[in-house]
Design a protein around this motif. Structure first.
Motif, mmCIF file in Angstrom:
data_model
loop_
_atom_site.group_PDB
_atom_site.id
_atom_site.type_symbol
_atom_site.label_atom_id
_atom_site.label_comp_id
_atom_site.label_asym_id
_atom_site.label_seq_id
_atom_site.Cartn_x
_atom_site.Cartn_y
_atom_site.Cartn_z
ATOM 1 N N ILE A 208 0.826 69.009 -59.683
ATOM 2 C CA ILE A 208 -0.040 70.140 -59.348
ATOM 3 C C ILE A 208 -0.346 70.141 -57.855
ATOM 4 O O ILE A 208 -0.238 71.175 -57.179
ATOM 5 C CB ILE A 208 -1.347 70.077 -60.173
ATOM 6 N N GLU A 209 -0.703 69.000 -57.342
ATOM 7 C CA GLU A 209 -1.085 68.904 -55.925
ATOM 8 C C GLU A 209 0.113 69.082 -54.999
ATOM 9 O O GLU A 209 -0.031 69.605 -53.887
ATOM 10 C CB GLU A 209 -1.769 67.565 -55.666
ATOM 11 N N GLN A 210 1.297 68.674 -55.448
ATOM 12 C CA GLN A 210 2.487 68.734 -54.605
ATOM 13 C C GLN A 210 3.298 70.024 -54.790
ATOM 14 O O GLN A 210 4.284 70.234 -54.079
ATOM 15 C CB GLN A 210 3.387 67.525 -54.892
ATOM 16 N N GLY A 211 2.901 70.863 -55.738
ATOM 17 C CA GLY A 211 3.620 72.106 -55.960
ATOM 18 C C GLY A 211 4.951 71.940 -56.671
ATOM 19 O O GLY A 211 5.865 72.744 -56.480
ATOM 20 N N LEU A 212 5.079 70.909 -57.508
ATOM 21 C CA LEU A 212 6.315 70.660 -58.238
ATOM 22 C C LEU A 212 6.348 71.505 -59.518
ATOM 23 O O LEU A 212 5.306 71.886 -60.052
ATOM 24 C CB LEU A 212 6.441 69.180 -58.582
ATOM 25 N N GLU A 213 7.549 71.762 -60.034
ATOM 26 C CA GLU A 213 7.688 72.603 -61.220
ATOM 27 C C GLU A 213 7.945 71.818 -62.494
ATOM 28 O O GLU A 213 7.723 72.334 -63.584
ATOM 29 C CB GLU A 213 8.832 73.611 -61.017
ATOM 30 N N GLU A 214 8.449 70.593 -62.386
ATOM 31 C CA GLU A 214 8.730 69.767 -63.559
ATOM 32 C C GLU A 214 8.150 68.371 -63.371
ATOM 33 O O GLU A 214 8.090 67.866 -62.243
ATOM 34 C CB GLU A 214 10.232 69.649 -63.818
ATOM 35 N N VAL A 215 7.762 67.762 -64.481
ATOM 36 C CA VAL A 215 7.211 66.412 -64.466
ATOM 37 C C VAL A 215 7.986 65.566 -65.473
ATOM 38 O O VAL A 215 8.078 65.921 -66.654
ATOM 39 C CB VAL A 215 5.711 66.414 -64.846
ATOM 40 N N TYR A 216 8.536 64.451 -65.001
ATOM 41 C CA TYR A 216 9.241 63.484 -65.844
ATOM 42 C C TYR A 216 8.482 62.165 -65.723
ATOM 43 O O TYR A 216 8.756 61.349 -64.848
ATOM 44 C CB TYR A 216 10.691 63.342 -65.392
ATOM 45 N N PRO A 217 7.491 61.935 -66.597
ATOM 46 C CA PRO A 217 6.477 60.916 -66.332
ATOM 47 C C PRO A 217 6.794 59.500 -66.809
ATOM 48 O O PRO A 217 5.944 58.624 -66.682
ATOM 49 C CB PRO A 217 5.262 61.460 -67.088
ATOM 50 N N ASP A 218 7.993 59.246 -67.336
ATOM 51 C CA ASP A 218 8.259 57.937 -67.909
ATOM 52 C C ASP A 218 9.751 57.648 -67.836
ATOM 53 O O ASP A 218 10.554 58.563 -67.625
ATOM 54 C CB ASP A 218 7.773 57.883 -69.360
ATOM 55 N N PRO A 219 10.153 56.397 -68.007
ATOM 56 C CA PRO A 219 11.567 56.039 -67.882
ATOM 57 C C PRO A 219 12.491 56.779 -68.848
ATOM 58 O O PRO A 219 13.616 57.136 -68.481
ATOM 59 C CB PRO A 219 11.573 54.530 -68.144
ATOM 60 N N VAL A 220 12.054 57.008 -70.094
ATOM 61 C CA VAL A 220 12.901 57.719 -71.051
ATOM 62 C C VAL A 220 13.167 59.142 -70.564
ATOM 63 O O VAL A 220 14.308 59.621 -70.536
ATOM 64 C CB VAL A 220 12.264 57.736 -72.454
ATOM 65 N N SER A 221 12.119 59.830 -70.146
ATOM 66 C CA SER A 221 12.263 61.184 -69.636
ATOM 67 C C SER A 221 13.139 61.228 -68.393
ATOM 68 O O SER A 221 14.028 62.074 -68.256
ATOM 69 C CB SER A 221 10.884 61.769 -69.320
ATOM 70 N N GLN A 222 12.911 60.307 -67.499
ATOM 71 C CA GLN A 222 13.689 60.273 -66.251
ATOM 72 C C GLN A 222 15.159 60.023 -66.536
ATOM 73 O O GLN A 222 16.037 60.609 -65.885
ATOM 74 C CB GLN A 222 13.115 59.206 -65.335
ATOM 75 N N SER A 223 15.444 59.197 -67.533
ATOM 76 C CA SER A 223 16.832 58.928 -67.897
ATOM 77 C C SER A 223 17.500 60.158 -68.492
ATOM 78 O O SER A 223 18.635 60.496 -68.156
ATOM 79 C CB SER A 223 16.891 57.763 -68.895
ATOM 80 N N VAL A 224 16.788 60.862 -69.377
ATOM 81 C CA VAL A 224 17.350 62.057 -70.019
ATOM 82 C C VAL A 224 17.689 63.120 -68.975
ATOM 83 O O VAL A 224 18.733 63.770 -69.034
ATOM 84 C CB VAL A 224 16.369 62.614 -71.066
ATOM 85 N N PHE A 225 16.806 63.296 -67.987
ATOM 86 C CA PHE A 225 16.973 64.381 -67.033
ATOM 87 C C PHE A 225 17.741 63.987 -65.781
ATOM 88 O O PHE A 225 17.981 64.842 -64.918
ATOM 89 C CB PHE A 225 15.602 64.935 -66.630
ATOM 90 N N ALA A 226 18.160 62.743 -65.671
ATOM 91 C CA ALA A 226 18.787 62.266 -64.440
ATOM 92 C C ALA A 226 19.947 63.141 -63.993
ATOM 93 O O ALA A 226 20.094 63.448 -62.807
ATOM 94 C CB ALA A 226 19.243 60.821 -64.617
ATOM 95 N N ASN A 227 20.781 63.565 -64.932
ATOM 96 C CA ASN A 227 21.955 64.356 -64.578
ATOM 97 C C ASN A 227 21.850 65.823 -65.005
ATOM 98 O O ASN A 227 22.818 66.580 -64.874
ATOM 99 C CB ASN A 227 23.203 63.746 -65.223
ATOM 100 N N LEU A 228 20.668 66.214 -65.506
ATOM 101 C CA LEU A 228 20.471 67.580 -65.970
ATOM 102 C C LEU A 228 19.641 68.418 -65.015
ATOM 103 O O LEU A 228 19.802 69.643 -64.940
ATOM 104 C CB LEU A 228 19.769 67.580 -67.340
ATOM 105 N N GLN A 229 18.753 67.782 -64.281
ATOM 106 C CA GLN A 229 17.722 68.496 -63.541
ATOM 107 C C GLN A 229 18.291 69.525 -62.563
ATOM 108 O O GLN A 229 17.929 70.703 -62.605
ATOM 109 C CB GLN A 229 16.846 67.493 -62.781
ATOM 110 N N ALA A 230 19.197 69.112 -61.694
ATOM 111 C CA ALA A 230 19.682 70.020 -60.654
ATOM 112 C C ALA A 230 20.435 71.223 -61.221
ATOM 113 O O ALA A 230 20.130 72.373 -60.866
ATOM 114 C CB ALA A 230 20.554 69.256 -59.657
#
Length: 245
Positions: A208-230
């Motif tokens: 919210i403070e940084q103006g980001l659009e997506e939040v991946y708050p944990d290792p499982v989430s970060q792993s799932v989105f690693a190659n999908l986000q861009a």
């Protein structure tokens, strides 16, 4: 967005991630929070966190009259956190699977849609503000043990993208939060490592403070989105550009 200058509205605030959002917002110095749950009597412990800054509201997000009444009461809101959600059990072919899917969709999708529609004009009048929708990794890939829940969250993911595009002109930031398993009552039977609810809340406040659009708050989430986000973000922006100016 400056949290300290904000007024928040949090649905499903009586426990789990919703309560963690309230704790994190109070710690961040927010001015006021409206906390909502279907039964206002379950919000006592939440209000006790900071009684001078927290206002309890009874709200079933699937009831349009209650949603509109909540919006009328909370005209100073600048931050809407759509956390309320439900999770059924069983697959797609159990005797009650259709009823379960309707219940999940009514709350997770249509309930959030009602909240977004009711509060978008308020956010516009108050300078734009921010909407946060609690999603999940199951928004982008179906988890078959929770098939219809995954489908409802996939619908909410699409809604989040659409709201982001349509509300950009009024200056409203729309954030999607995509946790993996979180240590709450809802995920009690999930046999995976779980992140604490407060970590989801803190990561969201940072976005919210940084103006980001997506939040991946944990290792499982970060792993799932690693190659999908861009690539997902590129396609979303391409289609958002098709809106009439």
């Amino acid at each position: 967005m400056n949290i300290q200058e904000s007024v928040a509205f949090v649905t499903g605030a009586n426990r789990g991630i919703g309560k963690a959002y309230v704790e994190a917002l109070i710690q961040a110095g927010i001015r006021r929070i409206y906390v909502a749950a279907r039964n206002a009597d379950t919000l006592g412990d939440v209000v006790a966190i900071s009684p001078d800054r927290i206002i309890a509201i009874a709200l079933d997000v699937t009831d349009p009259d209650q949603v509109n009444a909540a919006a009328q009461m909370a005209q100073d809101v600048t931050l809407l956190i759509n956390n309320a959600g439900v999770l059924g059990s069983g697959g797609l072919f159990t005797p009650k699977s259709v009823e379960t899917a309707q219940w999940e969709m009514n709350t997770n999708y249509f309930g959030t849609l009602s909240m977004v529609r009711a509060f978008a004009p308020i956010l516009k009048r108050n300078g734009g503000g921010t909407i946060v929708n609690l999603l999940t990794i199951a928004s982008v890939v179906n988890v078959p043990v929770f098939s219809s829940y995954s489908a409802s969250k996939a619908a909410l993911y699409s809604l989040t993208q659409g709201a982001r595009a349509e509300l950009a002109a009024q200056g409203t930031q729309v954030i999607g939060v995509f946790p993996g398993p979180v240590d709450t009552a809802m995920s009690e039977g999930v046999p995976l490592d779980k992140v604490a609810p407060i970590e989801v809340a803190k990561a969201t406040l940072h976005a919210i403070e940084q103006g980001l659009e997506e939040v991946y708050p944990d290792p499982v989430s970060q792993s799932v989105f690693a190659n999908l986000q861009a690539p997902l973000k590129d396609i979303e922006r391409q289609f958002a550009g098709m809106l009439p100016q």
